[in-house]
Design an enzyme around this catalytic site. Structure first.
Site, PDB file in Angstrom:
ATOM      1  N   SER A 186      40.700  42.196  31.231  1.00 54.02           N
ATOM      2  CA  SER A 186      40.518  43.481  31.986  1.00 54.02           C
ATOM      3  C   SER A 186      42.088  44.061  31.589  1.00 54.02           C
ATOM      4  O   SER A 186      42.454  44.485  30.704  1.00 54.02           O
ATOM      5  CB  SER A 186      40.180  43.480  33.559  1.00 54.02           C
ATOM      6  N   HIS A 391      32.016  41.986  36.145  1.00 49.33           N
ATOM      7  CA  HIS A 391      33.587  41.865  35.747  1.00 49.33           C
ATOM      8  C   HIS A 391      34.228  40.757  36.550  1.00 49.33           C
ATOM      9  O   HIS A 391      34.671  39.898  35.912  1.00 49.33           O
ATOM     10  CB  HIS A 391      34.098  43.121  36.588  1.00 49.33           C
TER      11      HIS A 391
END
Ligand SMILES: *[C@@H]1O[C@H](CO)[C@@H](O)[C@H](O)[C@H]1NC(C)=O
Ligand SMILES: *[C@@H]1O[C@H](CO)[C@@H](O)[C@H](O)[C@H]1NC(C)=O
Ligand SMILES: *[C@@H]1O[C@H](CO)[C@@H](O)[C@H](O)[C@H]1NC(C)=O
Length: 418
Positions: A186, A391
């Site tokens: 990320s 995520h």
């Protein structure tokens, strides 16, 4: 009218969360570790990186890296995995966490699933980074994070410009290797792109860049909670600054202490914490196991600056991957243009692998596609085969070994030697 009311309510909610999270930050931890142990907090949630890896048979070294602008980062090295029996030691790999995390995120899933353990077991000399502002890197040669607001004037723009190159330089110097390999989750991937754009001489110091759910532009982020918080902080940044709030979601702040307390309770961890996590990201039943769920809130959230959160708020509103937007006049002063300059993604010359999830509500597949189009040297973009992969799964899932590790270790091996 209704939407105006909504906006006001959202702003109030954000203000409330921030004050709750941060203004009430304890100088000393309100409940000490002994008490937490006796209250039944899981052991691993109370341990730090070297303690955890030590317990599981992966002794780690602690290193300090000083950036060009004076931040002192603590990074860790596991030089040999417990289950690696090969004769040759493989080259250095740097593993970098995401927003509001620390190096410990790579351990919270335990030795069977935590990627720090799995990558060391594959034979690599593993270096696990921490960026400025989290609890391992809340230090500076001159500035005091508790007293000097200037410490907190950073976002991914500075993390990419200073922290990532400093860590790469340190690892190359220390190991005498000529190149590293880099795995970034990320923000840990987005900051590498920033580095390539602003300091292109660093970009090819990695043989390969493996990006896990890479965050650059985030126009299509689906998570309402995440949007509300980051966009709210962006619109309130000046007010927060004037009220003396520069740091958010730090470890030891009320919000983190509260989460750690709530989530260690059996009844709450599943019903409240698992559901809360899913509302923030998306539902993926059975992915994060109940032990990990209790441990992770001992290390998350790990803290960052208000300014960095605001920068994320901006990245959800822009079509481009660009520098911090200070408003027309300050932009003109700082950048020489009223719009902030775009990062040059063509400068990301390193071979890139992207691994992403179809059900990721923070880094949406549309933004990954957009990014892949812009990067000049994509080797492969791999969609994780579980359609519910989201995520937070990257660091906390109990399925990383089957769903992520094979891609990571194939490419690390392939790019280990010239
Ligand atoms: C981790 O814990 C050990 C043992 O308590 C301590 O010596 C060490 O300084 C800690 N490391 C960091 C980075 O805080
Ligand atoms: C965790 O889940 C497993 C299986 O799903 C169960 O057997 C175990 O009791 C749970 N442990 C805790 C601490 O909730
Ligand atoms: C972006 O990077 C590429 C590759 O290094 C370079 O050729 C190009 O001139 C750069 N563009 C800008 C606007 O700096």
């Amino acid at each position: 009218m209704a939407s105006k009311l909504n906006v006001t309510l959202n702003i109030l909610l954000v203000l409330f969360i921030i004050s709750f999270a941060n203004v009430i930050r304890f100088p000393l931890t309100p409940i000490n570790i002994e008490t937490k142990r006796s209250l039944g907090y899981p052991r691993d949630s109370l341990l730090n990186f070297t303690e955890l890896t030590g317990i599981y048979g992966y002794p780690a070294e602690e290193h300090r890296v000083v950036t060009d602008d004076g931040y002192i980062l603590t990074i860790f090295r596991i030089s040999r995995g417990k289950k690696y029996h090969g004769k040759t030691k493989r080259p250095p790999v740097i593993l970098m966490h995401g927003l509001l995390q620390s190096s410990d995120a790579w351990l919270d899933a335990g030795p069977e699933d935590g990627l720090a353990y799995l990558i060391s077991d594959a034979g690599y000399d593993l270096w696990v980074g921490n960026v400025r502002g989290n609890y391992y890197s809340r230090s500076h040669v001159r500035l005091n994070p508790d007293r000097d607001p200037e410490f907190w004037k950073f976002s991914v723009d500075e993390i990419g410009f200073y922290d990532v190159p400093a860590i790469i330089d340190y690892v190359l110097y220390y190991t005498k290797a000529d190149k590293v390999n880099y795995v970034g989750f990320s923000q840990g991937a987005g900051t590498y792109f920033v580095m390539c754009s602003e300091r292109p001489e660093y970009c090819d110091k990695a043989r390969v860049l493996i990006t896990l759910a890479p965050a650059a532009r985030q126009k299509n982020t689906k998570s309402v909670l995440y949007r509300t918080v980051t966009e709210g902080i962006n619109s309130l940044e000046n007010i927060l600054r004037l009220s003396g709030v520069q740091e958010v979601f730090s470890k030891g702040a009320l919000s983190q202490e509260f989460l750690a307390f709530l989530c260690h309770l059996n009844w709450a961890s599943e019903f409240v914490c698992a559901t809360g996590e899913a509302l923030f990201d998306s539902f993926h039943p059975g992915s994060i196991n109940n032990v990990t769920l209790k441990n992770l809130f001992g290390h998350f959230p790990a803290g960052t600056s208000v300014h960095n959160m605001a920068r994320y708020g901006q990245s959800m509103r822009s079509e481009r991957f660009e520098k911090f937007d200070y408003g027309k006049s300050k932009n003109l002063q700082l950048y020489g243009s009223t719009r902030p300059p775009e990062y040059n993604l063509s400068a990301v010359t390193v071979p890139v692998i992207a691994v992403y999830g179809a059900n990721d509500h923070l880094v949406d597949t549309q933004d990954v596609d957009w990014l892949m189009d812009k990067l000049p040297n994509v080797v492969e973009a791999v969609k994780v085969r579980d359609p519910l992969w989201n995520h937070m799964d990257v660091t906390y899932s109990s399925m990383t070994k089957t769903l992520l590790l094979p891609t990571i270790s194939d490419y690390l091996l392939k790019y280990s030697y010239d």
